[in-house]
Write a protein that holds these residues in place. Structure first.
Motif, PDB file in Angstrom:
ATOM      1  N   TYR A 246       0.805  -1.231   0.000  1.00  0.00           N
ATOM      2  CA  TYR A 246       0.000   0.000   0.000  1.00  0.00           C
ATOM      3  C   TYR A 246       0.834   1.276   0.000  1.00  0.00           C
ATOM      4  CZ  TYR A 246       0.711  -1.715   4.777  1.00  0.00           C
ATOM      5  OH  TYR A 246       1.261  -2.280   5.899  1.00  0.00           O
ATOM      6  N   ASP A 247       2.161   1.164  -0.070  1.00  0.00           N
ATOM      7  CA  ASP A 247       2.978   2.379  -0.098  1.00  0.00           C
ATOM      8  C   ASP A 247       3.229   2.813  -1.541  1.00  0.00           C
ATOM      9  OD1 ASP A 247       4.905   0.668  -1.103  1.00  0.00           O
ATOM     10  OD2 ASP A 247       6.339   0.966   0.536  1.00  0.00           O
ATOM     11  N   VAL A 248       4.081   3.830  -1.734  1.00  0.00           N
ATOM     12  CA  VAL A 248       4.316   4.366  -3.078  1.00  0.00           C
ATOM     13  C   VAL A 248       4.925   3.304  -3.990  1.00  0.00           C
ATOM     14  CG1 VAL A 248       5.545   6.110  -4.442  1.00  0.00           C
ATOM     15  CG2 VAL A 248       4.612   6.714  -2.207  1.00  0.00           C
ATOM     16  N   ASP A 249       5.925   2.586  -3.491  1.00  0.00           N
ATOM     17  CA  ASP A 249       6.580   1.571  -4.317  1.00  0.00           C
ATOM     18  C   ASP A 249       5.580   0.504  -4.747  1.00  0.00           C
ATOM     19  OD1 ASP A 249       8.640   0.326  -5.663  1.00  0.00           O
ATOM     20  OD2 ASP A 249       9.610  -0.497  -3.869  1.00  0.00           O
ATOM     21  N   GLY A 250       4.738   0.069  -3.813  1.00  0.00           N
ATOM     22  CA  GLY A 250       3.765  -0.977  -4.136  1.00  0.00           C
ATOM     23  C   GLY A 250       2.680  -0.513  -5.088  1.00  0.00           C
ATOM     24  N   THR A 251       2.117   0.664  -4.836  1.00  0.00           N
ATOM     25  CA  THR A 251       1.006   1.127  -5.684  1.00  0.00           C
ATOM     26  C   THR A 251       1.480   1.521  -7.084  1.00  0.00           C
ATOM     27  OG1 THR A 251       1.196   3.331  -4.662  1.00  0.00           O
ATOM     28  CG2 THR A 251      -0.493   1.849  -3.789  1.00  0.00           C
ATOM     29  N   THR A 252       2.671   2.099  -7.190  1.00  0.00           N
ATOM     30  CA  THR A 252       3.201   2.394  -8.534  1.00  0.00           C
ATOM     31  C   THR A 252       3.501   1.100  -9.282  1.00  0.00           C
ATOM     32  OG1 THR A 252       5.425   2.647  -7.593  1.00  0.00           O
ATOM     33  CG2 THR A 252       4.174   4.674  -8.012  1.00  0.00           C
ATOM     34  N   SER A 253       3.992   0.089  -8.565  1.00  0.00           N
ATOM     35  CA  SER A 253       4.260  -1.219  -9.184  1.00  0.00           C
ATOM     36  C   SER A 253       2.995  -1.829  -9.762  1.00  0.00           C
ATOM     37  CB  SER A 253       4.846  -2.193  -8.147  1.00  0.00           C
ATOM     38  OG  SER A 253       6.028  -1.717  -7.572  1.00  0.00           O
ATOM     39  N   VAL A 254       1.942  -1.802  -8.949  1.00  0.00           N
ATOM     40  CA  VAL A 254       0.661  -2.374  -9.387  1.00  0.00           C
ATOM     41  C   VAL A 254       0.131  -1.597 -10.588  1.00  0.00           C
ATOM     42  CG1 VAL A 254      -1.764  -2.676  -8.727  1.00  0.00           C
ATOM     43  CG2 VAL A 254       0.061  -3.382  -7.171  1.00  0.00           C
ATOM     44  N   ALA A 255       0.198  -0.259 -10.521  1.00  0.00           N
ATOM     45  CA  ALA A 255      -0.284   0.567 -11.631  1.00  0.00           C
ATOM     46  C   ALA A 255       0.484   0.249 -12.911  1.00  0.00           C
ATOM     47  CB  ALA A 255      -0.147   2.047 -11.278  1.00  0.00           C
ATOM     48  N   LEU A 256       1.798   0.079 -12.795  1.00  0.00           N
ATOM     49  CA  LEU A 256       2.640  -0.176 -13.967  1.00  0.00           C
ATOM     50  C   LEU A 256       2.307  -1.531 -14.601  1.00  0.00           C
ATOM     51  CD1 LEU A 256       6.473   0.447 -14.142  1.00  0.00           C
ATOM     52  CD2 LEU A 256       5.470  -1.572 -15.146  1.00  0.00           C
ATOM     53  N   VAL A 257       2.373  -2.602 -13.806  1.00  0.00           N
ATOM     54  CA  VAL A 257       2.182  -3.958 -14.353  1.00  0.00           C
ATOM     55  C   VAL A 257       0.745  -4.153 -14.837  1.00  0.00           C
ATOM     56  CG1 VAL A 257       2.246  -6.427 -13.809  1.00  0.00           C
ATOM     57  CG2 VAL A 257       4.090  -4.927 -13.013  1.00  0.00           C
ATOM     58  N   ALA A 258      -0.224  -3.654 -14.057  1.00  0.00           N
ATOM     59  CA  ALA A 258      -1.625  -3.812 -14.471  1.00  0.00           C
ATOM     60  C   ALA A 258      -1.901  -3.037 -15.760  1.00  0.00           C
ATOM     61  CB  ALA A 258      -2.555  -3.340 -13.355  1.00  0.00           C
ATOM     62  N   SER A 259      -1.382  -1.810 -15.859  1.00  0.00           N
ATOM     63  CA  SER A 259      -1.603  -1.008 -17.074  1.00  0.00           C
ATOM     64  C   SER A 259      -1.045  -1.718 -18.300  1.00  0.00           C
ATOM     65  CB  SER A 259      -0.934   0.369 -16.933  1.00  0.00           C
ATOM     66  OG  SER A 259      -1.536   1.113 -15.914  1.00  0.00           O
ATOM     67  N   TYR A 260       0.158  -2.292 -18.137  1.00  0.00           N
ATOM     68  CA  TYR A 260       0.752  -2.981 -19.290  1.00  0.00           C
ATOM     69  C   TYR A 260      -0.041  -4.231 -19.659  1.00  0.00           C
ATOM     70  CZ  TYR A 260       3.998  -5.207 -22.449  1.00  0.00           C
ATOM     71  OH  TYR A 260       4.549  -5.800 -23.565  1.00  0.00           O
ATOM     72  N   LEU A 261      -0.395  -5.044 -18.659  1.00  0.00           N
ATOM     73  CA  LEU A 261      -1.098  -6.296 -18.949  1.00  0.00           C
ATOM     74  C   LEU A 261      -2.490  -6.054 -19.539  1.00  0.00           C
ATOM     75  CD1 LEU A 261      -0.099  -8.543 -15.912  1.00  0.00           C
ATOM     76  CD2 LEU A 261       0.741  -8.667 -18.270  1.00  0.00           C
ATOM     77  N   LYS A 262      -3.093  -4.907 -19.191  1.00  0.00           N
ATOM     78  CA  LYS A 262      -4.419  -4.590 -19.745  1.00  0.00           C
ATOM     79  C   LYS A 262      -4.360  -4.321 -21.251  1.00  0.00           C
ATOM     80  CE  LYS A 262      -6.714  -2.963 -15.566  1.00  0.00           C
ATOM     81  NZ  LYS A 262      -7.134  -1.796 -14.754  1.00  0.00           N
ATOM     82  N   THR A 263      -3.164  -4.082 -21.767  1.00  0.00           N
ATOM     83  CA  THR A 263      -3.027  -3.947 -23.231  1.00  0.00           C
ATOM     84  C   THR A 263      -2.997  -5.322 -23.906  1.00  0.00           C
ATOM     85  OG1 THR A 263      -0.586  -3.929 -23.223  1.00  0.00           O
ATOM     86  CG2 THR A 263      -1.691  -1.808 -22.913  1.00  0.00           C
ATOM     87  N   LYS A 264      -2.902  -6.395 -23.100  1.00  0.00           N
ATOM     88  CA  LYS A 264      -2.836  -7.766 -23.639  1.00  0.00           C
ATOM     89  C   LYS A 264      -4.105  -8.572 -23.379  1.00  0.00           C
ATOM     90  CE  LYS A 264       1.180  -6.408 -24.447  1.00  0.00           C
ATOM     91  NZ  LYS A 264       1.282  -5.774 -25.769  1.00  0.00           N
ATOM     92  N   THR A 265      -4.784  -8.265 -22.266  1.00  0.00           N
ATOM     93  CA  THR A 265      -5.959  -9.047 -21.880  1.00  0.00           C
ATOM     94  C   THR A 265      -6.881  -8.202 -21.010  1.00  0.00           C
ATOM     95  OG1 THR A 265      -6.748 -10.974 -20.614  1.00  0.00           O
ATOM     96  CG2 THR A 265      -4.634 -10.034 -19.953  1.00  0.00           C
ATOM     97  N   GLU A 266      -8.174  -8.495 -21.070  1.00  0.00           N
ATOM     98  CA  GLU A 266      -9.129  -7.782 -20.227  1.00  0.00           C
ATOM     99  C   GLU A 266      -9.221  -8.393 -18.832  1.00  0.00           C
ATOM    100  OE1 GLU A 266     -12.851  -7.885 -22.253  1.00  0.00           O
ATOM    101  OE2 GLU A 266     -12.243  -6.454 -23.807  1.00  0.00           O
ATOM    102  N   ASN A 267      -8.646  -9.575 -18.657  1.00  0.00           N
ATOM    103  CA  ASN A 267      -8.844 -10.334 -17.415  1.00  0.00           C
ATOM    104  C   ASN A 267      -7.836  -9.945 -16.327  1.00  0.00           C
ATOM    105  OD1 ASN A 267     -10.851 -11.746 -18.833  1.00  0.00           O
ATOM    106  ND2 ASN A 267      -9.331 -13.182 -19.625  1.00  0.00           N
ATOM    107  N   ILE A 268      -7.761  -8.642 -16.060  1.00  0.00           N
ATOM    108  CA  ILE A 268      -6.795  -8.121 -15.084  1.00  0.00           C
ATOM    109  C   ILE A 268      -7.538  -7.365 -14.001  1.00  0.00           C
ATOM    110  CG2 ILE A 268      -4.814  -6.563 -14.722  1.00  0.00           C
ATOM    111  CD1 ILE A 268      -4.106  -8.955 -16.445  1.00  0.00           C
ATOM    112  N   ALA A 269      -7.206  -7.638 -12.758  1.00  0.00           N
ATOM    113  CA  ALA A 269      -7.721  -6.853 -11.636  1.00  0.00           C
ATOM    114  C   ALA A 269      -6.558  -6.539 -10.699  1.00  0.00           C
ATOM    115  CB  ALA A 269      -8.810  -7.613 -10.891  1.00  0.00           C
ATOM    116  N   THR A 270      -6.742  -5.527  -9.853  1.00  0.00           N
ATOM    117  CA  THR A 270      -5.674  -5.143  -8.920  1.00  0.00           C
ATOM    118  C   THR A 270      -6.141  -5.353  -7.487  1.00  0.00           C
ATOM    119  OG1 THR A 270      -6.397  -2.829  -8.844  1.00  0.00           O
ATOM    120  CG2 THR A 270      -4.784  -3.430 -10.536  1.00  0.00           C
TER     121      THR A 270
END
Length: 564
Positions: free
Chosen positions: A85-109
């Motif tokens: 839940y800190d900056v490192d964690g939330t930016t990580s989730v935003a980065l990986v989820a944003s990228y994977l959403k360009t490949k598949t709709e089946n992504i949640a955070t």
């Protein structure tokens, strides 16, 4: 304050580099101090290149991680991107989820609740994954010690990919892949990535498999630079490249969420320091005061109007955070005084009602006040939870490890850590921690230190000198802002205390036989006015920065300390 003048580098090395670069001897000396001794090394330092980033497949288990994600995408599996839940964690989730959403709709955070679930992988999140038919969890900035939880998920048919940068324990989780450059068996060339940095390497590897290049991924670097600044990792090697280009994205083409956060800042170019003190606290405030999901929503939003709405909410959380931080710090300082513990070598304080979201900030404040290893505890469910902060050059993680018989769980870094323990073990832990620190700490470390890079005269500070010095940025651990010392200074008669309560010092200095004058500003140094008054000679430790006033930009000395 303890002033330590760094050893002068070898004269021959300085002279060789000075000649190769055609620079001032002081500039060459600063570079050699940073391990830069050749023209090629200087070129890489001053002109970072994305081509200098390492092949992500050099990281242990990267091929396994990529294969498992590719399989999940191909089979239309549900993928849960999980982070702290800190900056490192939330930016990580935003980065990986944003990228994977360009490949598949089946992504949640998924960001764990700081209060209901605590740090790291939670059983609650695994239940959530099972209930919602997720078969793959990508854990970012956490998970390296979640052995039982990963095994539990596996028994339910849920695979894990761990992307972490914290020190592993004796055993690793039996995940599909464990990406952590600090693994003993990982020979990745750069060990100091933050969690978001490890997440970026995963994205880089996935992109390479699709025939993309690093240039296709620059849009994600604002997130990486924000995490690098917030997590206080070394800004050298690969981190320097990522931070350098990430700052360019922040300043020229940030994602809507970051653009919304900085829209009210009247500043042309943000530095890594601005990221640390302006952007990061606001992102952190979501997880501290409400929920880290708000930060992820902000950082993944593509619509600027919606991002502005999220930014306003987060600004409210940040205001609440500041109020709680101030109140708890005052209470903690009072507790130390009432318990007459000013003479201990550690600070350990506890109150059951302190807000868990701000105890890390309070620990930092107390460290600034008493300058000793510090822990701030509060009640968290059936346990006490603490944030730990250290002083420079003392490893608080090792100290906690030595007290582990009184601790339920702990994790972190050399200078910052978190832990939980049973309430009945609090006093025993407090005694043990004091004993360990007393036995192991060098007493000199309990006096704040100013490390001075080199001694110069005011005449050395030329426009060319400062122009080159600016290119040393971005600054951070392993590449700190250069600090200079100048002796035989005198105030020209303009010295005065400034600020609403006159706590700051402003002066105009020169040296004998010099026509050069510089304004100096010393924050919270008003009590040192007598040192510079009545034409007395003094010395100063300072860094250089630019002051902009009514459209005019001038160079000034940012005072760190002054002595007669």
């Amino acid at each position: 304050m303890r002033w330590t003048l760094k050893p002068k580098p070898q004269t021959k090395k300085v002279e060789t580099l000075q000649k190769a670069l055609d620079v001032d001897a002081n500039i060459a000396s600063l570079l050699v101090q940073r391990g830069i001794e050749t023209f090629e090394e200087a070129k890489a330092f001053f002109r970072p290149s994305l081509d200098d980033l390492h092949d992500p497949f050099l990281m242990k288990d990267m091929d396994r991680a990529v294969a498992r994600i590719e399989k999940a995408v191909a089979n239309e599996e549900n993928i849960l991107v999980y982070g702290d839940y800190d900056v490192d964690g939330t930016t990580s989730v935003a980065l990986v989820a944003s990228y994977l959403k360009t490949k598949t709709e089946n992504i949640a955070t998924y960001i764990p609740d700081r209060y209901d679930e605590g740090y790291g992988i939670s059983y609650l999140s695994i239940d959530y994954a099972l209930d919602n038919e997720f078969t793959l969890i990508i854990a970012l900035d956490c998970g390296i010690k979640a052995i039982e939880k990963v095994a539990h998920a596996k028994s339910l048919g849920i695979d894990f990919i761990i992307c972490d940068h914290h020190r592993p324990g004796e055993h690793l989780p039996k995940a599909e892949a464990v990406l952590d450059p600090k693994r003993d068996d990982c020979y990745y060339p750069y060990k100091e990535l933050c969690g978001c940095g490890v997440g970026f390497k995963l994205v880089q590897a996935l992109a390479l498999r699709e025939g993309k290049t690093i240039d296709d991924l620059t849009e994600y670097l604002d997130l990486v630079a924000t995490a690098i600044g917030a997590d206080i990792v070394p800004i050298d090697g690969e981190n320097r490249v990522l931070a350098y280009f990430g700052l360019q994205v922040i300043n020229h083409k940030p994602r809507p969420g970051i653009a919304a956060l900085i829209s009210e800042i009247n500043k042309k170019e943000l530095s890594i320091t601005d990221v640390v003190f302006i952007i990061a606290p606001r992102i952190n405030a979501a997880g501290r005061m409400k929920h880290g999901d708000y930060a992820v929503s902000l950082l993944t939003e593509t619509n600027y109007s919606l991002a502005q709405k999220y930014a306003v909410e987060i600004e409210t959380f940040n205001t609440d955070r500041r109020d709680a931080d101030k109140q708890i710090t005052e209470q903690a300082l009072k507790q130390i005084e009432e318990q007459n513990e000013q003479n201990r070598l550690t600070t350990v304080v506890y109150h059951k009602d302190w807000h868990k979201g701000v105890i890390g900030i309070v620990a930092s404040r107390l460290t600034e006040t008493y300058y000793r290893p510090t822990l701030v505890f509060t009640k968290s469910g059936d346990f006490l939870a603490a944030s730990a902060r250290s002083v420079r050059d003392f490893d608080i993680y090792n100290a906690l490890e030595a007290c582990s018989e009184n601790i339920e769980q702990f994790g972190g870094h050399k200078y910052a850590a978190g832990l939980t323990l049973k309430e009945e073990n609090y006093e025993a832990f407090k005694r043990a921690f004091e004993e360990v620190v007393t036995k192991t700490i060098d007493r000199n470390l309990l006096t704040p230190e100013i490390k001075i890079d080199c001694k110069i005269d005011l005449d050395d500070i030329t426009p060319k000198f400062y122009r080159i010095l600016k290119q040393f940025a971005p600054y951070g651990p392993s590449n700190m802002t250069p600090v200079f010392m100048t002796e035989n200074l005198v105030d020209t008669g303009y010295g005065k205390c400034v600020g609403t309560d006159e706590t700051h010092l402003r002066l105009t200095v020169t040296q004998p036989n010099s026509n050069v004058r510089f304004v100096g500003i010393g924050f919270s140094m008003g009590d040192k006015f007598d040192i510079i008054s009545e034409g007395k000679s003094f010395k100063a430790a300072y860094s250089l920065d630019e002051n902009e006033w009514q459209g005019n930009v001038s160079l000034q000395l940012k005072l760190r300390d002054i002595k007669a």
